[in-house]
Write an enzyme that holds these catalytic residues in place. Structure first.
Site, PDB file in Angstrom:
ATOM      1  N   CYS A 193       0.857  -1.196   0.000  1.00 33.65           N
ATOM      2  CA  CYS A 193       0.000   0.000   0.000  1.00 33.65           C
ATOM      3  C   CYS A 193       0.890   1.243   0.000  1.00 33.65           C
ATOM      4  O   CYS A 193       0.572   2.239  -0.664  1.00 33.65           O
ATOM      5  CB  CYS A 193      -0.934   0.023   1.208  1.00 33.65           C
ATOM      6  SG  CYS A 193      -2.335  -1.113   1.088  1.00 33.65           S
TER       7      CYS A 193
ATOM      8  N   HIS B  78      -0.234  -9.970  -4.773  1.00 30.12           N
ATOM      9  CA  HIS B  78       0.731  -9.588  -5.819  1.00 30.12           C
ATOM     10  C   HIS B  78       0.940 -10.753  -6.763  1.00 30.12           C
ATOM     11  O   HIS B  78       1.004 -11.903  -6.357  1.00 30.12           O
ATOM     12  CB  HIS B  78       2.062  -9.115  -5.218  1.00 30.12           C
ATOM     13  CG  HIS B  78       2.638 -10.017  -4.178  1.00 30.12           C
ATOM     14  ND1 HIS B  78       2.173 -10.047  -2.873  1.00 30.12           N
ATOM     15  CD2 HIS B  78       3.619 -10.944  -4.233  1.00 30.12           C
ATOM     16  CE1 HIS B  78       2.864 -10.933  -2.184  1.00 30.12           C
ATOM     17  NE2 HIS B  78       3.734 -11.507  -2.997  1.00 30.12           N
TER      18      HIS B  78
ATOM     19  N   ASP C 288      10.707  -6.318  -8.520  1.00 36.25           N
ATOM     20  CA  ASP C 288      10.989  -6.988  -7.247  1.00 36.25           C
ATOM     21  C   ASP C 288      12.405  -6.601  -6.804  1.00 36.25           C
ATOM     22  O   ASP C 288      13.339  -6.604  -7.608  1.00 36.25           O
ATOM     23  CB  ASP C 288      10.870  -8.508  -7.421  1.00 36.25           C
ATOM     24  CG  ASP C 288      10.770  -9.236  -6.098  1.00 36.25           C
ATOM     25  OD1 ASP C 288       9.726  -9.853  -5.844  1.00 36.25           O
ATOM     26  OD2 ASP C 288      11.745  -9.179  -5.302  1.00 36.25           O
TER      27      ASP C 288
HETATM   28  P1  AMP Z   1       5.948 -13.300  -1.837  1.00 37.69           P
HETATM   29  O1  AMP Z   1       7.057 -14.162  -1.333  1.00 37.69           O
HETATM   30  O2  AMP Z   1       5.124 -13.980  -2.894  1.00 37.69           O
HETATM   31  O3  AMP Z   1       5.123 -12.711  -0.726  1.00 37.69           O
HETATM   32  O4  AMP Z   1       6.662 -12.115  -2.603  1.00 37.69           O
HETATM   33  C1  AMP Z   1       6.992 -10.903  -2.023  1.00 37.69           C
HETATM   34  C2  AMP Z   1       8.059 -10.294  -2.888  1.00 37.69           C
HETATM   35  O5  AMP Z   1       8.161  -8.922  -2.565  1.00 37.69           O
HETATM   36  C3  AMP Z   1       9.447 -10.908  -2.722  1.00 37.69           C
HETATM   37  O6  AMP Z   1       9.868 -11.472  -3.966  1.00 37.69           O
HETATM   38  C4  AMP Z   1      10.299  -9.722  -2.290  1.00 37.69           C
HETATM   39  O7  AMP Z   1      11.581  -9.745  -2.865  1.00 37.69           O
HETATM   40  C5  AMP Z   1       9.489  -8.547  -2.768  1.00 37.69           C
HETATM   41  N1  AMP Z   1       9.682  -7.302  -2.058  1.00 37.69           N
HETATM   42  C6  AMP Z   1       9.760  -7.119  -0.710  1.00 37.69           C
HETATM   43  N2  AMP Z   1       9.895  -5.816  -0.419  1.00 37.69           N
HETATM   44  C7  AMP Z   1       9.900  -5.154  -1.615  1.00 37.69           C
HETATM   45  C8  AMP Z   1      10.004  -3.780  -1.981  1.00 37.69           C
HETATM   46  N3  AMP Z   1      10.135  -2.803  -1.070  1.00 37.69           N
HETATM   47  N4  AMP Z   1       9.996  -3.459  -3.301  1.00 37.69           N
HETATM   48  C9  AMP Z   1       9.885  -4.426  -4.232  1.00 37.69           C
HETATM   49  N5  AMP Z   1       9.753  -5.754  -3.945  1.00 37.69           N
HETATM   50  C10 AMP Z   1       9.769  -6.102  -2.654  1.00 37.69           C
END
Ligand code: AMP
Length: 114
Positions: free
Chosen positions: A7, A100, A30
């Site tokens: 958000c 996501h 990511d």
């Molecule tokens: P999930 O494991 O499916 O919940 O994926 C969450 C993803 O968000 C992971 O691949 C993280 O590397 C990514 N992530 C976490 N923080 C950030 C951020 N600030 N900006 C971009 N990606 C992020």
């Protein structure tokens, strides 16, 4: 939603590398890419994860998929192919509780994923 990382990215309070956006979704890179091209598509509204989707979310989910198509064109992976992933729950490694869609491409990916 307060204290939600994605958000914060949607609102612009938390910096991100935005690739595409629509009126309902935002796509950004990511921070820990698992492939040469790794983009997350998120709904602007807070939805916890894919297990909480209902028919009332139909328009936003369709919009996320169309934004993913646009991302594939922008990333030039629309012809070589790409993978779309929704992680749900602990075993899948879901770490951010805001829906996501992972768009992964730019290399050959095995199946099933490890
Ligand atoms: P999930 O494991 O499916 O919940 O994926 C969450 C993803 O968000 C992971 O691949 C993280 O590397 C990514 N992530 C976490 N923080 C950030 C951020 N600030 N900006 C971009 N990606 C992020």
């Amino acid at each position: 939603m307060e204290d939600c990382l994605f958000c914060g990215i949607v609102s612009g309070d938390i910096p991100s590398d935005i690739v595409a956006s629509s009126n309902l979704s935002v796509a950004f890179r990511d921070v820990r890419p698992g492939a040469p091209s790794h983009v997350l598509v998120v709904p602007k509204e807070h939805i916890t994860d894919a297990s909480t989707i209902s028919p009332s979310n139909g328009a936003v989910v369709a919009d996320m998929l169309m934004t993913a198509q646009e991302v594939a064109f922008i990333e030039k992976i629309h012809e070589s192919g790409y993978r779309l992933v929704f992680n749900v729950g602990e075993d899948a490694g879901n770490s951010v509780p805001h829906l996501h869609l992972h768009v992964l491409g730019g290399r050959l990916m095995g199946w099933p994923p490890g």
